[in-house]
Scaffold this motif. Structure first.
Motif, short mmCIF file in Angstrom:
data_model
loop_
_atom_site.label_atom_id
_atom_site.label_comp_id
_atom_site.label_asym_id
_atom_site.label_seq_id
_atom_site.Cartn_x
_atom_site.Cartn_y
_atom_site.Cartn_z
N THR A 87 0.83 -1.20 0.00
CA THR A 87 0.00 0.00 0.00
C THR A 87 0.87 1.25 0.00
N GLU A 142 2.07 1.70 -3.50
CA GLU A 142 1.02 2.20 -4.38
C GLU A 142 0.71 3.66 -4.08
N ASN A 143 0.75 4.04 -2.80
CA ASN A 143 0.59 5.45 -2.45
C ASN A 143 1.62 6.31 -3.18
N THR A 180 0.81 6.50 -6.91
CA THR A 180 -0.41 7.30 -7.07
C THR A 180 -0.08 8.78 -6.93
N GLU A 217 -0.96 11.57 -9.65
CA GLU A 217 -2.09 12.46 -9.40
C GLU A 217 -1.88 13.45 -8.26
N HIS A 269 -4.49 14.63 -5.22
CA HIS A 269 -5.84 14.38 -5.71
C HIS A 269 -6.11 12.90 -5.95
N GLY A 270 -5.07 12.08 -5.79
CA GLY A 270 -5.24 10.64 -5.96
C GLY A 270 -5.70 9.97 -4.68
N ASP A 271 -5.93 8.69 -4.76
CA ASP A 271 -6.45 7.90 -3.64
C ASP A 271 -5.27 7.38 -2.82
N ILE A 272 -4.86 8.17 -1.82
CA ILE A 272 -3.72 7.83 -0.97
C ILE A 272 -4.24 7.41 0.40
N HIS A 273 -3.72 6.31 0.91
CA HIS A 273 -4.23 5.71 2.14
C HIS A 273 -3.29 5.98 3.31
N ALA A 327 -8.04 9.52 4.53
CA ALA A 327 -7.50 9.98 3.26
C ALA A 327 -7.77 11.48 3.16
N GLY A 328 -7.24 12.09 2.10
CA GLY A 328 -7.52 13.50 1.84
C GLY A 328 -7.11 14.41 2.97
#
Length: 509
Positions: free
Chosen positions: A392, A395-396, A399, A403, A406-410, A420-421
């Motif tokens: 993960t 992938e963060n 990502t 992006e 603005h991407g999907d970061i966990h 997130a966010g």
């Protein structure tokens, strides 16, 4: 290029690779012995910074603005006058700060040193009609050349391939000539493909590299593994290279496709695709560390591109000089470092490499402070982020490359809850602040260092976003893509000239 450089490359290529590998492994045993004896322990946290720039024309001698902010080669004598170091390309210059204790005085010393030396360097460069730029990637090639020509031009001298616009570093030139070197290297990114017979395309990019020295070397793996979890979120806030020079894009790529498909931090892709060639995967997101000895073995076991001989002197780190030489081509986005000129200065530290050079000094130093604060706080608190799976975290990272924030970061917050966010960054920056407080900063001081990053979270605007918006505005006004890109870049340099030393990126909008 001189005959001397070709001969020096030939001398390097004549080094016995097996003997080099054997000596590196022997050196690794020296380092591991010293680690067991506590030589690399210092009982305080130390910070440092490497800060890269590129040079452009300041336009004072241009006609109708033509050539303004075009890339320029920095005379070697000028680098010496500025007190900067050479980097891969002739247009590059690098500053390395003096290591300082992580406390309010050390942070202030880092800030003062960067500003003092950069101010003097800007004055020195200005006498030559050039300006040093803090940025993730240059986009306007030298006057009279395309970026493709500048990055791929090379000659053959004594059957040695030499990049015309590369600095005189034997190590970089030898990479294109070794027995395991591929016949060519390919830079790849959305709508961009560039073939080159040297590593010169890597000179497109510039970065900052904060260092954090751990107090006790045996704890380095824990700090390292936390750094891997923080890498994606911090990279996301720092994205600053969404565009290549216009002529590098595929002929059939439209401006809309470039804007829609392009990544926010192409610097990551450049470094990986150019240097991960042939049998070598030199640049990557590293695996977790188990022990500090594992960190040493990873360097010793890494594939060798250039087996260069070393001269051993009387310094402490000369006892493992070959391993240090091999570390010079051990590129990971987070990497361990072991060195020190004397036993008393021997240190084990983490070099954090994902962040591009930023629009202002204050923004660059904000990342240094944030990384140091997180390293100071997360392990001490046993923050649940360490439980984020390595896959993960990786992938963060990618990502964030694509992006930005603005991407999907966990992330896992202090309670172990998935966030997130804005919630992610609230937790991250609170712990960075608390880490700076642990280092002796007042709340006001800690907030001041981190404010540029908080502004990015609040506004939702990164440097990559700013660049995209400006290019889109110029396109909407009727400009073609190359014109829109160059107008954006000139605006970037102009705004930076007003804010580099004393302002912040948030002043730009």
């Amino acid at each position: 290029m001189s005959d001397d450089l070709a001969e020096r490359v030939q001398d390097v290529l004549a080094v016995d690779a097996d003997e080099f590998e054997a000596q590196a492994k022997a050196d690794a045993e020296v380092v591991k012995r010293e680690l067991r004896e506590g030589t690399f322990d210092n009982h305080q946290s130390i910070i440092g910074l490497e800060y890269e720039f590129y040079a452009v024309s300041d336009g004072r001698w241009s006609v109708n603005g033509e050539g303004t902010n075009a890339l320029m080669r920095v005379p070697r004598r000028l680098l010496e006058l500025m007190g900067f170091e050479k980097e891969l390309g002739l247009h590059n210059a690098e500053m390395t700060t003096s290591p300082q204790p992580l406390n309010p005085h050390g942070l202030r010393a880092q800030s003062s040193e960067v500003r003092a030396r950069l101010s003097a360097a800007l004055d020195c460069a200005g006498s030559e009609g050039m300006r040093l730029v803090s940025d993730g990637m240059w986009t306007i090639p030298p006057v009279g050349e395309t970026a493709t020509e500048y990055l791929t031009d090379s000659i053959s001298d004594k059957r040695v391939r030499l990049a015309t616009n590369m600095s005189g570093s034997v190590r970089y030139h030898a990479m294109a000539n070794g027995p395991t070197a591929p016949p060519s290297r390919t830079l790849e990114a959305p709508h961009v493909t560039l073939e080159a017979d040297t590593v010169m395309p890597e000179s497109l990019i510039t970065s900052i590299q904060p260092h954090y020295q751990v107090s006790h070397a045996v704890d380095l793996p824990l700090f390292f593994n936390y750094a891997l979890r923080a890498a994606g979120p911090l990279l996301a806030l720092g994205v600053n290279s969404p565009f290549f020079p216009a002529d590098l894009y595929d002929d059939d790529a439209t401006p809309d496709e470039i804007l829609a498909d392009g990544w926010d931090e192409n610097r990551i892709a450049v470094f990986e695709t150019v240097l991960n060639a042939g049998d070598h995967e030199k640049v990557r997101f590293p695996n977790d560390l188990g022990t500090v000895e594992d960190a040493v073995d990873r360097v010793a076991d890494d594939s060798t591109m250039v087996p260069m001989s070393v001269t051993r002197g009387d310094r402490f780190d000369d006892e493992f000089a070959t391993l240090r030489r091999k570390h010079g081509t051990y590129w990971r986005w987070v990497r361990p470092v072991f060195d020190g000129a004397t036993r008393s200065s021997a240190n084990a530290r983490i070099e954090f490499r994902p962040i591009a050079a930023q629009p202002t000094v204050r923004d660059s130093l904000a990342f240094q402070a944030a990384f140091a604060g997180l390293m100071e706080r997360l392990p001490r608190q046993e923050h649940p982020a360490i439980n984020i799976e390595w896959e993960t975290a990786k992938e963060n990272f990618y990502t964030a490359m694509r992006e930005g924030p603005h991407g999907d970061i966990h992330w896992l917050d202090a309670d172990g809850d998935a966030v997130a966010g804005a919630e992610l960054y609230e937790d991250l920056l609170v712990h960075a602040r608390d880490g700076l407080r642990l280092a002796g900063c007042s709340e006001e001081q800690a907030n001041y260092y981190l404010e540029p990053l908080r502004k990015r979270v609040e506004t939702g605007v990164t440097p990559a976003d700013w660049k995209r918006h400006r290019v889109r505005d110029h396109l909407d006004d009727g400009a073609d893509f190359e014109t829109a890109l160059q107008e954006m870049q000139r605006e970037y340099v102009e705004k930076q000239s007003e804010t580099l030393l004393e302002g912040a990126f948030s002043d730009w909008f």
